[in-house]
Design a protein around this motif. Structure first.
Motif, mmCIF file in Angstrom:
data_model
loop_
_atom_site.group_PDB
_atom_site.id
_atom_site.type_symbol
_atom_site.label_atom_id
_atom_site.label_comp_id
_atom_site.label_asym_id
_atom_site.label_seq_id
_atom_site.Cartn_x
_atom_site.Cartn_y
_atom_site.Cartn_z
ATOM 1 N N ARG A 145 33.443 40.730 48.281
ATOM 2 C CA ARG A 145 34.664 41.496 48.008
ATOM 3 C C ARG A 145 34.345 42.975 47.805
ATOM 4 O O ARG A 145 35.087 43.848 48.250
ATOM 5 C CB ARG A 145 35.383 40.937 46.771
ATOM 6 C CG ARG A 145 35.912 39.529 46.900
ATOM 7 C CD ARG A 145 36.907 39.374 48.044
ATOM 8 N NE ARG A 145 38.045 40.228 47.928
ATOM 9 C CZ ARG A 145 39.225 39.861 47.409
ATOM 10 N NH1 ARG A 145 39.379 38.638 46.929
ATOM 11 N NH2 ARG A 145 40.241 40.702 47.387
ATOM 12 N N ARG A 146 33.235 43.266 47.130
ATOM 13 C CA ARG A 146 32.846 44.656 46.907
ATOM 14 C C ARG A 146 32.555 45.351 48.233
ATOM 15 O O ARG A 146 32.916 46.513 48.435
ATOM 16 C CB ARG A 146 31.607 44.728 46.009
ATOM 17 C CG ARG A 146 31.202 46.139 45.620
ATOM 18 C CD ARG A 146 29.850 46.160 44.934
ATOM 19 N NE ARG A 146 29.523 47.459 44.393
ATOM 20 C CZ ARG A 146 29.095 48.495 45.117
ATOM 21 N NH1 ARG A 146 28.960 48.377 46.435
ATOM 22 N NH2 ARG A 146 28.816 49.651 44.532
ATOM 23 N N ALA A 147 31.887 44.645 49.144
ATOM 24 C CA ALA A 147 31.523 45.249 50.430
ATOM 25 C C ALA A 147 32.744 45.595 51.268
ATOM 26 O O ALA A 147 32.669 46.474 52.142
ATOM 27 C CB ALA A 147 30.613 44.295 51.209
ATOM 28 N N GLN A 162 40.129 37.073 39.996
ATOM 29 C CA GLN A 162 41.174 37.671 40.822
ATOM 30 C C GLN A 162 41.898 38.799 40.081
ATOM 31 O O GLN A 162 42.248 39.823 40.673
ATOM 32 C CB GLN A 162 42.175 36.609 41.271
ATOM 33 C CG GLN A 162 41.565 35.510 42.122
ATOM 34 C CD GLN A 162 40.677 36.042 43.221
ATOM 35 O OE1 GLN A 162 41.091 36.917 43.988
ATOM 36 N NE2 GLN A 162 39.461 35.531 43.322
ATOM 37 N N ALA A 163 42.121 38.611 38.785
ATOM 38 C CA ALA A 163 42.759 39.671 37.992
ATOM 39 C C ALA A 163 41.904 40.928 37.983
ATOM 40 O O ALA A 163 42.412 42.056 38.090
ATOM 41 C CB ALA A 163 43.011 39.178 36.567
ATOM 42 N N ALA A 164 40.584 40.752 37.859
ATOM 43 C CA ALA A 164 39.682 41.904 37.856
ATOM 44 C C ALA A 164 39.705 42.614 39.201
ATOM 45 O O ALA A 164 39.685 43.860 39.266
ATOM 46 C CB ALA A 164 38.265 41.454 37.515
ATOM 47 N N ILE A 165 39.750 41.857 40.276
ATOM 48 C CA ILE A 165 39.781 42.465 41.613
ATOM 49 C C ILE A 165 41.090 43.216 41.824
ATOM 50 O O ILE A 165 41.101 44.356 42.312
ATOM 51 C CB ILE A 165 39.567 41.393 42.692
ATOM 52 C CG1 ILE A 165 38.133 40.851 42.621
ATOM 53 C CG2 ILE A 165 39.854 41.959 44.082
ATOM 54 C CD1 ILE A 165 37.891 39.630 43.488
ATOM 55 N N GLN A 166 42.216 42.604 41.436
ATOM 56 C CA GLN A 166 43.505 43.292 41.581
ATOM 57 C C GLN A 166 43.548 44.554 40.724
ATOM 58 O O GLN A 166 44.060 45.595 41.147
ATOM 59 C CB GLN A 166 44.649 42.351 41.192
ATOM 60 C CG GLN A 166 44.856 41.181 42.137
ATOM 61 C CD GLN A 166 45.312 41.601 43.519
ATOM 62 O OE1 GLN A 166 45.901 42.669 43.703
ATOM 63 N NE2 GLN A 166 45.036 40.765 44.508
ATOM 64 N N GLY A 167 42.988 44.468 39.515
ATOM 65 C CA GLY A 167 42.930 45.659 38.661
ATOM 66 C C GLY A 167 42.074 46.749 39.267
ATOM 67 O O GLY A 167 42.389 47.944 39.148
ATOM 68 N N ALA A 219 36.901 51.230 42.333
ATOM 69 C CA ALA A 219 37.048 49.789 42.509
ATOM 70 C C ALA A 219 35.689 49.115 42.639
ATOM 71 O O ALA A 219 35.452 48.037 42.079
ATOM 72 C CB ALA A 219 37.906 49.492 43.732
ATOM 73 N N ARG A 220 34.781 49.747 43.363
ATOM 74 C CA ARG A 220 33.438 49.164 43.501
ATOM 75 C C ARG A 220 32.739 49.095 42.148
ATOM 76 O O ARG A 220 32.065 48.102 41.834
ATOM 77 C CB ARG A 220 32.613 49.978 44.498
ATOM 78 C CG ARG A 220 33.098 49.854 45.945
ATOM 79 C CD ARG A 220 32.092 50.435 46.918
ATOM 80 N NE ARG A 220 31.991 51.876 46.811
ATOM 81 C CZ ARG A 220 32.748 52.742 47.479
ATOM 82 N NH1 ARG A 220 33.677 52.287 48.328
ATOM 83 N NH2 ARG A 220 32.587 54.041 47.345
ATOM 84 N N SER A 221 32.908 50.113 41.338
ATOM 85 C CA SER A 221 32.316 50.115 40.003
ATOM 86 C C SER A 221 32.886 48.983 39.157
ATOM 87 O O SER A 221 32.154 48.312 38.409
ATOM 88 C CB SER A 221 32.566 51.461 39.313
ATOM 89 O OG SER A 221 32.035 51.472 38.010
ATOM 90 N N ARG A 278 28.282 41.814 36.463
ATOM 91 C CA ARG A 278 27.482 41.773 35.232
ATOM 92 C C ARG A 278 28.075 40.779 34.237
ATOM 93 O O ARG A 278 27.343 40.071 33.530
ATOM 94 C CB ARG A 278 27.412 43.162 34.604
ATOM 95 C CG ARG A 278 26.681 44.203 35.448
ATOM 96 C CD ARG A 278 26.559 45.526 34.716
ATOM 97 N NE ARG A 278 26.090 46.562 35.624
ATOM 98 C CZ ARG A 278 26.870 47.492 36.170
ATOM 99 N NH1 ARG A 278 28.160 47.520 35.873
ATOM 100 N NH2 ARG A 278 26.377 48.387 36.996
ATOM 101 N N TYR A 279 29.392 40.724 34.173
ATOM 102 C CA TYR A 279 30.063 39.783 33.280
ATOM 103 C C TYR A 279 29.715 38.343 33.652
ATOM 104 O O TYR A 279 29.427 37.517 32.774
ATOM 105 C CB TYR A 279 31.570 40.003 33.344
ATOM 106 C CG TYR A 279 32.367 38.956 32.600
ATOM 107 C CD1 TYR A 279 32.394 38.934 31.206
ATOM 108 C CD2 TYR A 279 33.094 37.988 33.292
ATOM 109 C CE1 TYR A 279 33.118 37.972 30.525
ATOM 110 C CE2 TYR A 279 33.813 37.018 32.620
ATOM 111 C CZ TYR A 279 33.826 37.017 31.240
ATOM 112 O OH TYR A 279 34.535 36.057 30.560
#
Length: 212
Positions: free
Chosen positions: A98-100, A169-174, A188-190, A197-198
Motif C-alpha cells: 500500500r505504501r508503494a 484500513q482506518a490508518a490508511i484512509q487517515g 501518507a507514506r510516513s 512500526r505499530y
C-alpha cells in the motif's frame, strides 16, 4: 484503494466508461462537485447514455462504489504481498505494498470510497452503505492472516483479527486525508511507516528491560 488505469473512451460499453470516469473524476473533484457533464465528457458518452444507465447521481455513486470494490478486489487478490509463507510477513508486505502505491498525483492513489464516504455519509445513505461494504470487505481479506499470526505466536489479545484489519484500513484512509490536507504524498507514506512500526510492536514487543 489502488492506482487507476488510464481512462480510454474507446474501451468498453457506455456504463463501464461512465464508472471508470466516476472513479477518476470523483477522486479528483469530489462527489458533490462532479457533474453529469464532467462524467459524460470524461467517458465520451452522451447525456442520454448516462441517464439510460443511472436515473440519479446517487445511483451512479452506488454503482461506482460497487465497481471500485470489484476492480480493486481483483487487483489486490493478484498482488505480490500474498507470497510470504509467514502470515505476519504477509500483513507486513500488504502495508509495504500500500505504501508503494502512494506516489504521483493525489487522485491517482487515494481511495474512491473513502472520498465519497466523507461527503455522502449523511446525505446519501445508499452511497455510504455501498462504500462501507467495499471498505469492510477489503479489510476482511486481511483477517485470516492476522488470525494465523496471532495463533502462531500463542497470543491471547483483547482485540480480534477483525479489529486490527479494520484499524489498518482506518490508518490508511487517515493517511490519504493527511496527504490531501497537506498536498504532500510523503505525509501518507510516513503514516504507513508508523503503521508498520505499530504492527511490529504489536506482534513482536521488545523484551522488558532488566532494570525494570
Amino acid at each position: 484503494m489502488t492506482r487507476p488505469t488510464k481512462l480510454n473512451p474507446e474501451r468498453g460499453d457506455a456504463r463501464t466508461r461512465l464508472l471508470e470516469a466516476a472513479r477518476d473524476v470523483i477522486r479528483r473533484k469530489g462527489f458533490n462537485a462532479t457533474t453529469v457533464d464532467d462524467l459524460c465528457k470524461a467517458a465520451g458518452v452522451t447525456k442520454g447514455a448516462y441517464f439510460h444507465h443511472f436515473e440519479t447521481k446517487e445511483a451512479l455513486g452506488v454503482a461506482a462504489a460497487q465497481f471500485w470494490a470489484e476492480t480493486t478486489g481483483a487487483y489486490f487478490a493478484d498482488a505480490p504481498y500474498h507470497a510470504p509463507e509467514d502470515p505476519l510477513e504477509r500483513v507486513r508486505a500488504y502495508i509495504a505494498f500500500r505504501r508503494a502505491l502512494i506516489s504521483g498525483d493525489l487522485a491517482e492513489f487515494t481511495c474512491l470510497v473513502g472520498t465519497m464516504t466523507q461527503e455522502a455519509y449523511a446525505s446519501h445513505p445508499a452511497i455510504r452503505d455501498a462504500c462501507a461494504h467495499s471498505m469492510l470487505d477489503h479489510a476482511a481479506t486481511l483477517e485470516p492472516d492476522i488470525a494465523l499470526a496471532i495463533a502462531a505466536r500463542g497470543m491471547e489479545p483483547e482485540w480480534t483479527a477483525t479489529d486490527l484489519a479494520r484499524h489498518i484500513q482506518a490508518a490508511i484512509q487517515g493517511a490519504f486525508i493527511l496527504a490531501k490536507a497537506t498536498g504532500d504524498p510523503a505525509q501518507a507514506r510516513s503514516s504507513l511507516d508508523h503503521l508498520a512500526r505499530y504492527i511490529d510492536l504489536l506482534f513482536d514487543p521488545a523484551e522488558p528491560s532488566k532494570d525494570q
